[in-house]
Motif scaffolding. Sequence first.
Motif, mmCIF file in Angstrom:
data_model
loop_
_atom_site.group_PDB
_atom_site.id
_atom_site.type_symbol
_atom_site.label_atom_id
_atom_site.label_comp_id
_atom_site.label_asym_id
_atom_site.label_seq_id
_atom_site.Cartn_x
_atom_site.Cartn_y
_atom_site.Cartn_z
ATOM 1 N N VAL A 1 -29.232 10.224 -51.016
ATOM 2 C CA VAL A 1 -27.584 10.224 -51.139
ATOM 3 C C VAL A 1 -27.446 9.067 -52.720
ATOM 4 O O VAL A 1 -27.569 8.192 -52.732
ATOM 5 C CB VAL A 1 -26.882 9.242 -50.233
ATOM 6 N N LYS A 2 -26.433 9.684 -53.806
ATOM 7 C CA LYS A 2 -26.253 9.632 -54.734
ATOM 8 C C LYS A 2 -25.706 8.002 -54.109
ATOM 9 O O LYS A 2 -24.768 7.712 -53.565
ATOM 10 C CB LYS A 2 -25.650 9.946 -55.779
ATOM 11 N N VAL A 3 -25.791 7.037 -55.083
ATOM 12 C CA VAL A 3 -24.767 6.532 -55.356
ATOM 13 C C VAL A 3 -23.426 6.068 -55.433
ATOM 14 O O VAL A 3 -22.668 5.074 -54.411
ATOM 15 C CB VAL A 3 -25.747 4.591 -56.394
ATOM 16 N N GLU A 4 -23.323 6.377 -56.347
ATOM 17 C CA GLU A 4 -21.892 6.490 -57.039
ATOM 18 C C GLU A 4 -20.843 7.273 -55.203
ATOM 19 O O GLU A 4 -20.404 7.173 -55.621
ATOM 20 C CB GLU A 4 -21.694 8.107 -58.181
ATOM 21 N N LYS A 5 -21.592 8.231 -54.465
ATOM 22 C CA LYS A 5 -20.748 9.182 -53.164
ATOM 23 C C LYS A 5 -21.076 7.854 -52.114
ATOM 24 O O LYS A 5 -19.705 8.002 -51.011
ATOM 25 C CB LYS A 5 -22.117 10.106 -52.658
ATOM 26 N N LEU A 6 -21.955 6.441 -52.323
ATOM 27 C CA LEU A 6 -21.167 5.762 -51.064
ATOM 28 C C LEU A 6 -20.038 4.723 -51.996
ATOM 29 O O LEU A 6 -20.031 3.925 -52.806
ATOM 30 C CB LEU A 6 -22.998 5.023 -51.275
ATOM 31 N N GLY A 7 -19.563 3.860 -50.728
ATOM 32 C CA GLY A 7 -18.845 3.641 -51.070
ATOM 33 C C GLY A 7 -19.420 1.117 -51.530
ATOM 34 O O GLY A 7 -20.164 2.012 -50.506
ATOM 35 N N LYS A 8 -18.154 0.589 -51.785
ATOM 36 C CA LYS A 8 -19.242 -1.169 -51.948
ATOM 37 C C LYS A 8 -19.512 -1.115 -50.565
ATOM 38 O O LYS A 8 -20.410 -2.466 -50.404
ATOM 39 C CB LYS A 8 -18.234 -1.428 -52.892
ATOM 40 N N ASP A 9 -19.093 -0.915 -49.631
ATOM 41 C CA ASP A 9 -19.120 -1.446 -48.916
ATOM 42 C C ASP A 9 -20.382 -1.261 -47.691
ATOM 43 O O ASP A 9 -21.670 -1.697 -47.112
ATOM 44 C CB ASP A 9 -17.850 -1.502 -47.453
ATOM 45 N N SER A 10 -20.596 0.200 -48.399
ATOM 46 C CA SER A 10 -21.994 0.463 -47.565
ATOM 47 C C SER A 10 -23.280 -0.412 -48.514
ATOM 48 O O SER A 10 -24.474 -0.447 -48.087
ATOM 49 C CB SER A 10 -21.872 2.114 -48.167
ATOM 50 N N LEU A 11 -22.664 -0.224 -50.079
ATOM 51 C CA LEU A 11 -23.888 -1.185 -50.675
ATOM 52 C C LEU A 11 -24.119 -2.368 -50.255
ATOM 53 O O LEU A 11 -25.098 -2.938 -50.377
ATOM 54 C CB LEU A 11 -23.455 -1.087 -52.473
ATOM 55 N N ILE A 12 -23.079 -3.174 -50.160
ATOM 56 C CA ILE A 12 -23.273 -4.109 -49.425
ATOM 57 C C ILE A 12 -23.706 -4.655 -48.178
ATOM 58 O O ILE A 12 -24.606 -5.337 -47.209
ATOM 59 C CB ILE A 12 -22.073 -5.376 -49.164
ATOM 60 N N ASN A 13 -23.855 -3.524 -47.641
ATOM 61 C CA ASN A 13 -24.735 -3.551 -46.265
ATOM 62 C C ASN A 13 -26.304 -3.226 -46.856
ATOM 63 O O ASN A 13 -26.668 -3.965 -45.096
ATOM 64 C CB ASN A 13 -24.066 -2.689 -44.822
ATOM 65 N N CYS A 14 -26.333 -2.764 -47.427
ATOM 66 C CA CYS A 14 -28.013 -1.965 -47.686
ATOM 67 C C CYS A 14 -27.973 -3.717 -48.182
ATOM 68 O O CYS A 14 -29.206 -3.708 -48.389
ATOM 69 C CB CYS A 14 -27.814 -1.073 -48.644
ATOM 70 N N ALA A 15 -27.377 -4.171 -49.243
ATOM 71 C CA ALA A 15 -28.662 -5.914 -49.854
ATOM 72 C C ALA A 15 -27.985 -6.474 -48.017
ATOM 73 O O ALA A 15 -29.714 -7.453 -48.619
ATOM 74 C CB ALA A 15 -27.279 -6.305 -50.910
ATOM 75 N N LYS A 16 -27.234 -6.559 -47.667
ATOM 76 C CA LYS A 16 -28.006 -7.270 -46.643
ATOM 77 C C LYS A 16 -28.842 -6.894 -45.763
ATOM 78 O O LYS A 16 -29.536 -8.378 -45.096
ATOM 79 C CB LYS A 16 -26.840 -7.663 -45.619
ATOM 80 N N THR A 17 -28.710 -5.906 -45.572
ATOM 81 C CA THR A 17 -30.642 -5.326 -44.361
ATOM 82 C C THR A 17 -31.649 -5.977 -44.966
ATOM 83 O O THR A 17 -32.186 -6.482 -44.589
ATOM 84 C CB THR A 17 -29.829 -4.343 -44.413
ATOM 85 N N SER A 18 -31.568 -6.087 -46.415
ATOM 86 C CA SER A 18 -32.467 -5.802 -47.463
ATOM 87 C C SER A 18 -32.908 -7.780 -47.342
ATOM 88 O O SER A 18 -34.139 -8.083 -47.311
ATOM 89 C CB SER A 18 -32.513 -5.809 -49.131
#
Length: 186
Positions: A140-157
């Motif tokens: 999925v293109k990063v642009e299609k994800l919202g900031k909340d999804s990116l933060i959740n990905c970072a938390k998971t990592s």
Amino acid sequence: MAISAQAPDIQGERQSGQDVRTQNMMACQAVANIVKSSLGPVGLDKMLVDDIGDVTITNDGATILKMLEVEHPAAKVLVELAELQDREVGDGTSVVIVAAELLKRANDLVRNKIHPTSIISGYRLAMREACKYVDEKLAVKVEKLGKDSLINCAKTSMSSKLISGDSDFFASLVVDAVQAVKMTNA
């Protein structure tokens, strides 16, 4: 007193064939089994005791593998692979389990009279097809994800690392930093 120069005895005993393949696979499987139960969110903790009696309790596969004193050459390669993967992307445990399973399956194929070169070609083809599938169907293109999804990905990592206690702060910091330096094709 004269010292005579002797050629070192390098003849040794050489082994080859199915027995060696099976021994290599079993050694790698043993390493994978050690870390397998520590994988995932419900992974079990391991208590490790070193030579001087210091106790370490962890469920981090990379830590477990670092503390193991592996002597078998094939198992050492697997441990080194895990260290490289952990340094590169932060997770060396999964690669050990996948590699051990691929070796186990390859050993079964060799027993069924399939040549190792054919097995390697098959694994390479499967890798290309898997990458193609991920690119076409799962990415999925990063642009299609919202900031909340990116933060959740970072938390998971970061969930298994030392900074997991402050994951909200660090996840937001990482996302802001990545978005600040990202390149766009204009």
